[in-house]
Design a protein around this motif. Structure first.
Motif, PDB file in Angstrom:
ATOM      1  N   ARG A   1       0.834  -1.202   0.000  1.00 22.98           N
ATOM      2  CA  ARG A   1       0.000   0.000   0.000  1.00 22.98           C
ATOM      3  C   ARG A   1       0.867   1.251   0.000  1.00 22.98           C
TER       4      ARG A   1
ATOM      5  N   LEU B   1      -2.182   7.898  -2.099  1.00 25.13           N
ATOM      6  CA  LEU B   1      -2.623   8.415  -3.390  1.00 25.13           C
ATOM      7  C   LEU B   1      -1.824   9.654  -3.782  1.00 25.13           C
TER       8      LEU B   1
ATOM      9  N   ILE C   1     -13.429  10.714  -7.054  1.00 25.89           N
ATOM     10  CA  ILE C   1     -14.167   9.658  -6.366  1.00 25.89           C
ATOM     11  C   ILE C   1     -15.514  10.258  -5.999  1.00 25.89           C
TER      12      ILE C   1
ATOM     13  N   LEU D   1     -15.720   1.899  -8.695  1.00 23.62           N
ATOM     14  CA  LEU D   1     -14.288   1.788  -8.963  1.00 23.62           C
ATOM     15  C   LEU D   1     -13.477   2.243  -7.764  1.00 23.62           C
ATOM     16  N   HIS D   2     -12.474   1.460  -7.406  1.00 16.64           N
ATOM     17  CA  HIS D   2     -11.501   1.740  -6.346  1.00 16.64           C
ATOM     18  C   HIS D   2     -12.105   1.664  -4.949  1.00 16.64           C
ATOM     19  N   ALA D   3     -13.134   2.470  -4.675  1.00 17.33           N
ATOM     20  CA  ALA D   3     -13.672   2.524  -3.324  1.00 17.33           C
ATOM     21  C   ALA D   3     -15.187   2.572  -3.384  1.00 17.33           C
TER      22      ALA D   3
ATOM     23  N   GLU E   1      -8.989   2.992   1.787  1.00 19.48           N
ATOM     24  CA  GLU E   1      -9.519   3.540   0.546  1.00 19.48           C
ATOM     25  C   GLU E   1      -8.744   4.771   0.076  1.00 19.48           C
TER      26      GLU E   1
ATOM     27  N   THR F   1      -3.317   3.389  -2.684  1.00 25.93           N
ATOM     28  CA  THR F   1      -3.292   2.608  -3.913  1.00 25.93           C
ATOM     29  C   THR F   1      -2.198   1.560  -3.760  1.00 25.93           C
TER      30      THR F   1
END
Length: 418
Positions: A114, A117, A223, A392-394, A402, A405
């Motif tokens: 991890r 972002l 987001i 998507l993603h979260a 969340e 990345t």
């Protein structure tokens, strides 16, 4: 003031800070969060006095009581913000966690870890607690944050920012890790939406207009956080007392938030027994009920519902009520009008509860519990930076994980590709 130069300057500072913050030690990040918590409590009177200016301005503008409730700060909410900072410090640091590792036949060991972002821009409206929640989660997850609150909360946000940014710097956090755009001109948002060079992701939190504008016009990745047209469906064999308690909590505890219920769906087999007593209680609390034709026949004094009522996020003490023939009709209604946020079934049927969980498309789906639990703190995340309704993603309450990345890490011993 040149707004573009001002916003770019703040963003440039955040980008610079994000480099060191991305590998900052857990010790320093936690120290900053605890310092910020203490500073919030120590300066509570200053923050509350500044907040009173915003509340008074909101009242003069005729803003609804439910939205003023979102804006208002008091001792309890100040203590809640301080607790959020402490709770976030106590959470495991996600940065550097290796989520998986495997070995290839050629001897390469490949892992995924991890990483932050980078720079997160938060665009939000009259919720000064977001200033703290977003800062806490971004710092712990190694991200710099640029905060752009609404004009309604400008004095509150500036006061909170002045307190927490100083406390963070005194703890050793890189200057610029927390930035506040302290001007109310909407052009600042337009500038942020185009700063791909400095901002890695934008998260809009607020009403439909704000979210739609950012999603439509931003070149920075977004987001999407959610509008909350949330439903409670009371099934044919539901426990009436449980259903009443859940409905009253979901609608009236804090009607101005996105996880509050906006539409009640009731099975036709129990509507005549269930609705009169429930509606009396809701009316006594001050809820305006807008009902379908069947609801109007069962309960006197119901405002007729129109098509727009089924699709409206009221954020107020207004409730749309519809009688449905089956769980299938309830789920079809949710599919058509819901915003994929939080949906509830109240039932004693295991089969129907499992169908609802499986078939309803939302970030959070509940059996026999209030939608008000869709919240990062309630989910054990320490806080949240928003509730994502995209896929998507979260999705759902966005906590520390969340805001990260992945990065692949590869260990070799001289391998070359043939």
């Amino acid at each position: 003031m040149n707004i573009k130069e001002y916003v770019v300057g703040k963003s440039r500072l955040a980008k610079k800070a994000s480099k060191k913050l991305s590998y900052e030690s857990t010790l320093v990040k936690n120290k900053a969060l605890l310092n910020m918590s203490e500073a919030i409590l120590k300066n509570r009177n200053y923050i509350i006095e500044e907040n009173k200016k915003d509340v008074e301005n909101a009242r003069k503008k005729g803003i609804s009581p439910s939205l003023i409730d979102r804006l208002m700060l008091n001792d309890e909410r100040i203590e809640g913000m301080a607790k959020t900072l402490k709770d976030t410090a106590a959470l495991p640091d996600p940065i550097g966690e290796v989520t998986k590792m495997w070995k290839r036949p050629n001897g390469l060991r490949i892992g995924r870890t991890r990483v932050p972002l980078g720079v997160i821009g938060i665009i939000y409206e009259a919720r000064p607690n977001v200033t703290v929640d977003a800062s806490a989660l971004c710092i712990k997850s190694g991200n710099a944050v640029i905060l752009k609150g609404g004009s309604e909360a400008i004095n509150s946000n500036m006061a909170i920012y002045n307190v927490i940014s100083k406390a963070a710097s005194e703890a050793g956090l890189e200057d610029g890790s927390i930035q506040l755009i302290d001007i109310t001109d909407r052009e600042a948002v337009n500038v942020m939406m185009k700063l791909n060079e400095y901002i890695d992701v934008l998260i809009p939190r607020g009403g439909a207009g704000l979210i739609k504008n950012v999603v439509k016009n931003s070149t920075v990745p977004v987001i999407e956080t959610g509008l909350g047209n949330c439903h409670v469906y009371v099934d044919e064999d539901a426990d009436f007392k449980m259903a009443e308690d859940i409905i009253i909590n979901a609608k009236t505890q804090r009607p101005g938030v996105c996880n509050a219920m906006e539409t009640l769906l009731v099975h036709k087999g129990i509507a005549a027994q269930f609705l009169p007593h429930l509606c009396d209680k809701l009316k006594h609390i001050g809820v305006e009920i807008r009902g379908c034709s069947i609801t109007q026949k069962i309960v006197d004094g119901i405002v007729p519902a129109v098509e727009d009522d089924w699709a409206t996020e009221y954020l107020d003490l207004i409730l749309a009520v519809k009688v449905v023939s089956s769980i299938d009709e309830a789920m079809d209604h949710i599919y058509k009008y819901g915003t994929r946020h939080s949906e509830v079934i109240v039932t004693n049927s295991y089969a129907n509860s499992e169908r609802f969980l499986k078939e309803v498309d939302a970030a959070a789906v509940y059996v026999n519990a209030s939608s008000r639990f869709t919240d990062g703190g309630q989910f054990g995340f320490g806080g949240e930076i928003g509730i994502s309704t995209q896929k998507l993603h979260a999705r759902g309450p966005m906590g520390l994980n969340e805001l990260t990345t992945g990065k692949y890490i590869i260990y070799g011993s001289g391998q070359i590709r043939q």
